[in-house]
Design a protein around this motif. Structure first.
Motif, mmCIF file in Angstrom:
data_model
loop_
_atom_site.group_PDB
_atom_site.id
_atom_site.type_symbol
_atom_site.label_atom_id
_atom_site.label_comp_id
_atom_site.label_asym_id
_atom_site.label_seq_id
_atom_site.Cartn_x
_atom_site.Cartn_y
_atom_site.Cartn_z
ATOM 1 N N VAL A 80 0.839 -1.207 0.000
ATOM 2 C CA VAL A 80 0.000 0.000 0.000
ATOM 3 C C VAL A 80 0.875 1.259 0.000
ATOM 4 N N GLN A 81 1.896 1.261 0.882
ATOM 5 C CA GLN A 81 2.780 2.429 0.943
ATOM 6 C C GLN A 81 3.490 2.635 -0.399
ATOM 7 N N ASP A 82 3.894 1.547 -1.052
ATOM 8 C CA ASP A 82 4.567 1.662 -2.349
ATOM 9 C C ASP A 82 3.623 2.243 -3.397
ATOM 10 N N GLU A 83 2.342 1.839 -3.348
ATOM 11 C CA GLU A 83 1.362 2.410 -4.277
ATOM 12 C C GLU A 83 1.185 3.902 -4.020
ATOM 13 N N LEU A 84 1.123 4.265 -2.737
ATOM 14 C CA LEU A 84 0.981 5.687 -2.404
ATOM 15 C C LEU A 84 2.186 6.478 -2.915
ATOM 16 N N GLN A 85 3.359 5.884 -2.781
ATOM 17 C CA GLN A 85 4.575 6.551 -3.253
ATOM 18 C C GLN A 85 4.528 6.733 -4.763
ATOM 19 N N TYR A 87 2.032 7.268 -6.520
ATOM 20 C CA TYR A 87 1.131 8.393 -6.802
ATOM 21 C C TYR A 87 1.703 9.731 -6.325
ATOM 22 N N GLY A 88 2.834 9.657 -5.634
ATOM 23 C CA GLY A 88 3.399 10.888 -5.084
ATOM 24 C C GLY A 88 2.689 11.358 -3.834
ATOM 25 N N ALA A 89 1.911 10.462 -3.199
ATOM 26 C CA ALA A 89 1.218 10.828 -1.956
ATOM 27 C C ALA A 89 2.240 10.939 -0.827
ATOM 28 N N THR A 90 2.070 11.945 0.010
ATOM 29 C CA THR A 90 3.041 12.160 1.087
ATOM 30 C C THR A 90 2.336 12.120 2.442
ATOM 31 N N PRO A 91 3.080 11.947 3.557
ATOM 32 C CA PRO A 91 4.539 11.843 3.597
ATOM 33 C C PRO A 91 5.026 10.413 3.334
ATOM 34 N N GLN A 92 6.290 10.330 2.927
ATOM 35 C CA GLN A 92 6.890 9.011 2.731
ATOM 36 C C GLN A 92 7.874 8.683 3.854
ATOM 37 N N TRP A 93 8.110 9.638 4.761
ATOM 38 C CA TRP A 93 9.074 9.357 5.840
ATOM 39 C C TRP A 93 8.466 8.540 6.965
ATOM 40 N N PHE A 94 7.168 8.374 6.988
ATOM 41 C CA PHE A 94 6.539 7.530 8.014
ATOM 42 C C PHE A 94 6.023 6.286 7.311
ATOM 43 N N ARG A 95 6.760 5.172 7.395
ATOM 44 C CA ARG A 95 6.392 3.968 6.645
ATOM 45 C C ARG A 95 5.332 3.175 7.406
ATOM 46 N N LEU A 96 4.231 2.895 6.725
ATOM 47 C CA LEU A 96 3.175 2.068 7.311
ATOM 48 C C LEU A 96 3.082 0.772 6.510
ATOM 49 N N GLY A 97 3.069 -0.358 7.217
ATOM 50 C CA GLY A 97 2.954 -1.650 6.544
ATOM 51 C C GLY A 97 1.503 -1.979 6.233
ATOM 52 N N ASP A 98 1.321 -2.990 5.402
ATOM 53 C CA ASP A 98 -0.034 -3.373 4.966
ATOM 54 C C ASP A 98 -0.902 -3.857 6.129
ATOM 55 N N ARG A 99 -0.346 -4.697 6.978
ATOM 56 C CA ARG A 99 -1.136 -5.192 8.126
ATOM 57 C C ARG A 99 -1.482 -4.035 9.061
ATOM 58 N N ASP A 100 -0.488 -3.173 9.268
ATOM 59 C CA ASP A 100 -0.677 -2.013 10.124
ATOM 60 C C ASP A 100 -1.781 -1.110 9.545
ATOM 61 N N PHE A 101 -1.796 -0.945 8.232
ATOM 62 C CA PHE A 101 -2.834 -0.144 7.592
ATOM 63 C C PHE A 101 -4.229 -0.630 7.997
ATOM 64 N N GLY A 102 -4.381 -1.945 8.125
ATOM 65 C CA GLY A 102 -5.687 -2.497 8.514
ATOM 66 C C GLY A 102 -6.180 -1.894 9.823
ATOM 67 N N THR A 103 -5.257 -1.759 10.778
ATOM 68 C CA THR A 103 -5.613 -1.168 12.075
ATOM 69 C C THR A 103 -6.087 0.279 11.894
ATOM 70 N N HIS A 104 -5.343 1.031 11.075
ATOM 71 C CA HIS A 104 -5.666 2.457 10.916
ATOM 72 C C HIS A 104 -6.964 2.661 10.139
ATOM 73 N N VAL A 105 -7.227 1.768 9.182
ATOM 74 C CA VAL A 105 -8.485 1.869 8.425
ATOM 75 C C VAL A 105 -9.661 1.577 9.356
#
Ligand code: GDP
Ligand code: CA
Length: 324
Positions: A80-85, A87-105
């Protein structure tokens, strides 16, 4: 026994996982553990609410943490983070993993539906089995608060989010002060003050004294509850022999003009601290002059879960030996 603990991220979570193991090994249970987690590190990224310290507590106590890092999920991928990158979506200095994204969603969806952070955190904690362990995880407040760091740029003061200072700049930009936006109008989350007042023991794990514990202490009512509780309040030093072990707690203490020492940290808690557990390296100088706290010492570097359990047992024994 009911134990209440204040906690930041990695230091707090590792200690509390050790405490949970220590409590299982005692024969005087069952025991209840209430954890009041720091939410000053919270940040909105990609439209999602991220609570780094609460998540570190969830993953560590729930058995899903990346052990080497101490935060984030084990077996992580970054599609997910690679896809966001891409697209140029920022920030890229805070890396979130795919499993972790599930928690935030999930968290962001439930918050958007009108649930409080306390309610959302309880739902996340259920998935990680915390209630089955007798553990209740409370955010310090349901009001969004964010720690900012005031730095100087081009001769002007500028505030940046704590995470940008900590993660992107590795705390290497000199900081003038910390400002916790929203803290003055924050109310302690339901159950927080009561858990401090009614506890049998209150523990302060070796968390960052400024941006983790210090921020929780700034929630209106928390400091008074600690001063007023009948429970012994015992802390474990996050500084060993003048060094913060990991992270940049020394940079945070420097902002307050304090040396990185066990005694200086105890000084920040002077008005409510009853017991202070330091490393053998600090046995000669555990407390600031005039302190009324009782100190003890043992090796307090948390090398693994078993050793963290020993340290937690040491802190609990110190507390149980102090009546007040
Ligand atoms: P964070 O939110 O992830 O930075 O974690 P915390 O605020 O809970 O704790 C971070 C602090 O814990 C570090 O700055 C260290 O000072 C301290 N710490 C980390 N590991 C250890 C350890 O093994 N022993 C002790 N005594 N302190 C530690
Ligand atoms: Ca943190």
């Amino acid at each position: 026994m009911h134990i209440t603990a204040l906690a930041g991220g990695v230091g707090g979570a590792r200690f509390l996982r050790g405490l949970r193991r220590h409590l299982d090994q005692r024969d005087d249970g069952p025991h209840e553990l209430t954890i009041v987690g720091n939410t000053g590190d919270d940040i909105s990224l990609f439209g999602l609410r991220v609570c780094p310290d609460l998540d570190t507590l969830l993953y560590t106590l729930g058995g899903g943490v990346h052990e080497g890092q101490g935060w984030g999920r084990a077996d992580e991928s970054f599609a997910v983070q690679d896809e966001l990158q891409a697209y140029g979506a920022t920030p890229q200095w805070f890396r979130l993993g795919d499993r972790d994204f599930g928690t935030h969603v999930a968290r962001s969806q439930w918050l958007a539906q009108g649930q409080t952070l306390s309610q959302v955190t309880a739902r996340l904690a259920a998935r990680w089995g915390l209630p089955d362990q007798g553990v209740r995880l409370l955010p310090m407040t349901d009001v969004p608060v964010e720690t900012h760091v005031v730095i100087e740029r081009d001769g002007q003061e500028q505030a940046i989010h704590f995470q940008e200072w900590w993660v992107r700049h590795q705390a290497a930009i000199p900081a003038r002060r910390f400002v916790v936006a929203g803290l003055d109008r924050a109310a302690a989350a339901p159950g927080v003050l009561d858990a401090l007042r009614s506890a049998d023991v209150v523990l302060l794990p070796p968390s960052n004294p400024v941006v983790s514990i210090g921020v929780i202490l700034g929630v209106p009512g928390v400091r008074d509850a600690l001063r007023g509780t009948t429970a012994p309040v015992v802390g474990v030093s996050p500084i060993i022999g003048g060094a913060p072990v990991r992270g940049h707690a020394d940079a945070c203490l420097a902002v307050l003009d304090l040396e990185p020492s066990a005694a200086a940290v105890a000084g920040l808690y002077a008005d409510f601290l009853d017991g202070w557990l330091v490393d053998d390296a600090d046995a000669d100088d555990p407390l600031p002059r005039g302190s009324r706290a009782t100190s003890a010492h043992m090796p307090i570097l948390m090398r693994d879960i078993d050793h963290a359990a020993k340290i937690a047992g040491g802190a609990l024994d110190l507390a149980l030996g102090l009546a007040r």
